[in-house]
Design a protein around this motif. Sequence first.
Motif, mmCIF file in Angstrom:
data_model
loop_
_atom_site.group_PDB
_atom_site.id
_atom_site.type_symbol
_atom_site.label_atom_id
_atom_site.label_comp_id
_atom_site.label_asym_id
_atom_site.label_seq_id
_atom_site.Cartn_x
_atom_site.Cartn_y
_atom_site.Cartn_z
ATOM 1 N N THR A 117 0.846 -1.200 0.000
ATOM 2 C CA THR A 117 0.000 0.000 0.000
ATOM 3 C C THR A 117 0.883 1.253 0.000
ATOM 4 N N GLY A 118 0.233 2.371 -0.296
ATOM 5 C CA GLY A 118 0.925 3.652 -0.198
ATOM 6 C C GLY A 118 1.299 3.969 1.243
ATOM 7 N N THR A 119 0.455 3.559 2.162
ATOM 8 C CA THR A 119 0.740 3.778 3.579
ATOM 9 C C THR A 119 2.062 3.132 3.973
ATOM 10 N N PHE A 145 -1.446 14.255 2.793
ATOM 11 C CA PHE A 145 -1.843 12.947 3.323
ATOM 12 C C PHE A 145 -0.846 11.914 2.821
ATOM 13 N N GLU A 207 3.607 15.792 -1.083
ATOM 14 C CA GLU A 207 2.937 15.459 -2.338
ATOM 15 C C GLU A 207 3.249 16.638 -3.261
ATOM 16 N N ASN A 212 -4.766 15.591 -1.787
ATOM 17 C CA ASN A 212 -5.702 15.179 -0.742
ATOM 18 C C ASN A 212 -6.426 16.334 -0.062
ATOM 19 N N ASP A 240 6.115 12.177 -2.283
ATOM 20 C CA ASP A 240 5.075 11.153 -2.193
ATOM 21 C C ASP A 240 4.241 11.257 -3.469
ATOM 22 N N ILE A 243 -0.243 9.470 -5.669
ATOM 23 C CA ILE A 243 -1.257 9.919 -6.632
ATOM 24 C C ILE A 243 -0.623 10.348 -7.957
ATOM 25 N N LYS A 268 -1.030 3.092 -6.068
ATOM 26 C CA LYS A 268 -2.191 3.303 -6.951
ATOM 27 C C LYS A 268 -1.960 2.808 -8.393
HETATM 28 N N1 PMP Z 1 0.112 8.984 -0.120
HETATM 29 C C1 PMP Z 1 -0.781 9.670 -0.852
HETATM 30 C C2 PMP Z 1 -0.358 10.916 -1.537
HETATM 31 C C3 PMP Z 1 -2.088 9.199 -0.975
HETATM 32 O O1 PMP Z 1 -2.981 9.897 -1.697
HETATM 33 C C4 PMP Z 1 -2.455 8.002 -0.325
HETATM 34 C C5 PMP Z 1 -3.857 7.428 -0.410
HETATM 35 N N2 PMP Z 1 -4.821 8.182 -0.958
HETATM 36 C C6 PMP Z 1 -1.483 7.330 0.423
HETATM 37 C C7 PMP Z 1 -0.212 7.842 0.499
HETATM 38 C C8 PMP Z 1 -1.817 6.044 1.118
HETATM 39 O O2 PMP Z 1 -1.985 5.032 0.196
HETATM 40 P P1 PMP Z 1 -2.833 3.717 0.570
HETATM 41 O O3 PMP Z 1 -4.250 4.143 0.717
HETATM 42 O O4 PMP Z 1 -2.583 2.789 -0.594
HETATM 43 O O5 PMP Z 1 -2.271 3.185 1.837
#
Ligand code: PMP
Length: 424
Positions: A117-119, A145, A207, A212, A240, A243, A268
Amino acid sequence: MISEVTLEKSRQMYEKAKTLIPGGVSSPVRAIKPYPFYTASANGSKIKDLDGNEYIDYCLAYGPALLGHNHPVIKEAIKAQLDKGWLYGTPTELEVTLAEKIAGYYPSIDMLRFVSTGTEATMSALRLARGFTGRNKFIKIEGGFHGAHDAVLVKAGSGATTLGEPDSLGIPADFTKYTLQAPYNDIEAMSELVEKNRNELAAVIIEPVLGNIGPITPLPGYLEELRKLTLENDVLLIFDEVITGFRLAMGGAQEYFGVVPDMTTLGKIVGGGLPIGVFGGKREIMEMISPSGPVYQAGTFSGSPCSVAAGIAVLDYLEQEKIHEKVNSKGDYIRAVLAEIVEDEGLDYSVCGIASMFKIFFGAEPHNYQEALKCDKEGYLAFFHRMLASGVFLPPSQFETNFVSAAHSEEDIEKTLKAYTENL
Ligand code: PMP
């Protein structure tokens, strides 16, 4: 028009869902009031709910679906991989192939690691930045975010120089005391904060386009100045691009704006719609990651074969079909017509965005988080519902970006613009 009655199956599903899943949803942004529509299927530019209503989709799963839903090229790649098994717990040739492709597009990436995931990508990137520099603090942008892990869930809006406070219960203040905030598009505030903290500062994470709370775009020179500032102060710059990666261009915002960070996070689009995250950077930094180095990071599903196979397929297709030229010009067209509509209607709204990202702000064009907060959120929400009733699904918040995909036809777009005219 879609009336209450035709959402009956979704309403019933919501009643059941909320007894089993908090708020009836698997992620909070999906909790449309009074209840969300529950999706039955999606294809191309359209998404269909349980009651059979079809919407033109500009939410696009919050960004991954640059080619639209259910794209045959991605589907074939996933199917082909399914025949060979979908999880091994061993390294694969696929991940080496995708890593090589990504590194070829992103000058900031010599080496990378896949996560799910991005997280996870930003969590790992920040740990690595701290491990590499031996410093604890980092700066994020107010309203930026970076996923839902502890260190980045810090309430925006506090003064740039004050230490962060957690934005959620369950996060000890100690976990966010190293998280500093700076307003976007304000290089003076950033300089002050960097210079004051430089000896304890590992990184600035940003970002490049604030997706976000917007999209809010960088003022001319802002990203370049930020690059200069971080270099001069020996602080890592992390873009980051979860997106913006593969959205603005194959090489993301760093290609689009010509600014090269030290580290990059992706997600993503790069998984073709399957779960994925990537963090990468300069070789000397990345070699600090376990097992090459002492910064630990791991994951059962990291480099998941179907996600990686989908990623290879999508990147090849984007390049071969020159998709960015096409979707970015759709974005330009939509923004131009929306600006005319706003002007004709005499509204004090603003049309924002870049490439295939667009949004109408119910207020003056914001350049940072504090300005974005001044918009008419409630007015926007009412507008969102009118659009939904007209068969257009926009993300259900003033602060989420609309995306246009390669699958949106001229007819879709004209129908959408007509709905804007009628519903604004
Ligand atoms: N970074 C950015 C810039 C995001 O927009 C998001 C999710 N919208 C995340 C990290 C987190 O990604 P994820 O939902 O896949 O964990």
